[in-house]
Design a protein around this motif. Structure first.
Motif, PDB file in Angstrom:
ATOM      1  N   ILE A 162     -26.222   7.947   4.829  1.00 36.19           N
ATOM      2  CA  ILE A 162     -26.700   9.181   3.895  1.00 36.19           C
ATOM      3  C   ILE A 162     -25.654  10.302   4.363  1.00 36.19           C
ATOM      4  O   ILE A 162     -25.797  10.465   5.502  1.00 36.19           O
ATOM      5  CB  ILE A 162     -28.179   9.593   4.318  1.00 36.19           C
ATOM      6  N   MET A 165     -28.734  14.952   1.404  1.00 38.56           N
ATOM      7  CA  MET A 165     -29.979  15.119   0.923  1.00 38.56           C
ATOM      8  C   MET A 165     -30.182  16.537  -0.002  1.00 38.56           C
ATOM      9  O   MET A 165     -30.045  17.428   0.986  1.00 38.56           O
ATOM     10  CB  MET A 165     -31.190  14.758   1.608  1.00 38.56           C
ATOM     11  N   PRO A 214     -37.051  15.607  -2.287  1.00 36.61           N
ATOM     12  CA  PRO A 214     -35.427  15.404  -2.614  1.00 36.61           C
ATOM     13  C   PRO A 214     -35.263  15.394  -4.159  1.00 36.61           C
ATOM     14  O   PRO A 214     -35.987  14.870  -4.932  1.00 36.61           O
ATOM     15  CB  PRO A 214     -35.449  14.113  -2.029  1.00 36.61           C
ATOM     16  N   LEU A 217     -29.455  12.306  -3.723  1.00 37.10           N
ATOM     17  CA  LEU A 217     -28.873  11.762  -2.460  1.00 37.10           C
ATOM     18  C   LEU A 217     -27.629  11.488  -2.649  1.00 37.10           C
ATOM     19  O   LEU A 217     -27.251  10.687  -3.545  1.00 37.10           O
ATOM     20  CB  LEU A 217     -29.938  10.512  -2.056  1.00 37.10           C
TER      21      LEU A 217
END
Length: 239
Positions: A162, A165, A214, A217
């Motif tokens: 990741i 976000m 969220p 992403l």
């Protein structure tokens, strides 16, 4: 603080169909099993950085009203519903948040049975009576809940972890201060604030219609050309 991004939750209406969609998009997806209440089940997309995506769905024939994780489900559509911050000392982290004025719920137990019968256990606590974020600490070994191996973390689309976000919030100033009480001092940019958390970041941007969940992403990949894709209501950017 000892927090990092543990996982991001995506509600899907049909788990097996969603697993097929994500696999076609180049993700390696592993069936996780059913939660302790037998109402919800999940699939895991695990990254080499230790974080993962959780595809969560109602077990066929089960009812939303009976679910123990209502905050992570949707009654309309699919998409992101919440995310977890991993702690290695949940008691201390929550105490620090309370001292800074954060409304933190009591710690409760959670568990899930893997397909092989192994029962996983963890502790968790909601913040602001919601799941954006919630805090989690493993009771059993985390590698049982999140099996990090070359096989599980290798994705045909090159995703390795990741990067950011993105969360759209209705009041950027107010909520940047609130999130700061949870995650520490942010980097304030024009029109957004950025919280560095481990090798990832959580970015807040102002939007009158922001939902606090969220919105997008971005993932680290080995690809040289960025691309975007939407899967079961969840938007991704590969960088």
């Amino acid at each position: 603080m000892t927090l990092s991004i543990d996982h991001i939750v995506i509600y899907v209406q049909d788990l097996q169909s969603a697993i097929k969609n994500y696999r076609q998009a180049g993700f390696t997806v592993n069936y996780g099993g059913q939660h302790a209440d037998g109402i919800t089940e999940n699939g895991l997309i695990i990254f080499a950085d230790g974080s993962y995506l959780e595809l969560i769905a109602l077990v066929e024939g089960k009812d939303y009203d009976d679910a123990g994780f209502k905050g992570l489900l949707k009654t309309d559509g699919e998409g992101y519903t919440g995310y977890a911050l991993q702690s290695d000392n949940i008691k201390a982290d929550l105490a620090n948040m309370r001292e800074r004025g954060v409304a933190v719920a009591e710690v409760r137990e959670g568990s899930r049975a893997r397909p092989d019968g192994e029962v996983l256990q963890w502790k968790m606590a909601q913040i602001d009576d919601a799941m954006n974020p919630f805090v989690i600490q493993d009771v059993t070994d985390r590698n049982l809940r999140v099996p990090i191996t070359t096989e599980t973390t290798t994705h045909a689309n090159g995703a390795t972890g990741i990067h950011e976000m993105l969360i759209r919030v209705p009041n950027l100033q107010e909520l940047s201060d609130h999130y700061g009480a949870i995650m520490g001092t942010p980097l304030r940019l024009f029109g957004s604030v950025r919280f560095e958390i481990g090798t990832s970041a959580i970015v807040l941007t102002g939007d009158a219609d922001g939902t606090m969940t969220p919105a997008q992403l971005s993932l680290y990949t080995a690809e040289t050309n960025p691309k975007r894709v939407t899967l079961n209501g969840a938007d991704f950017v590969f960088i």
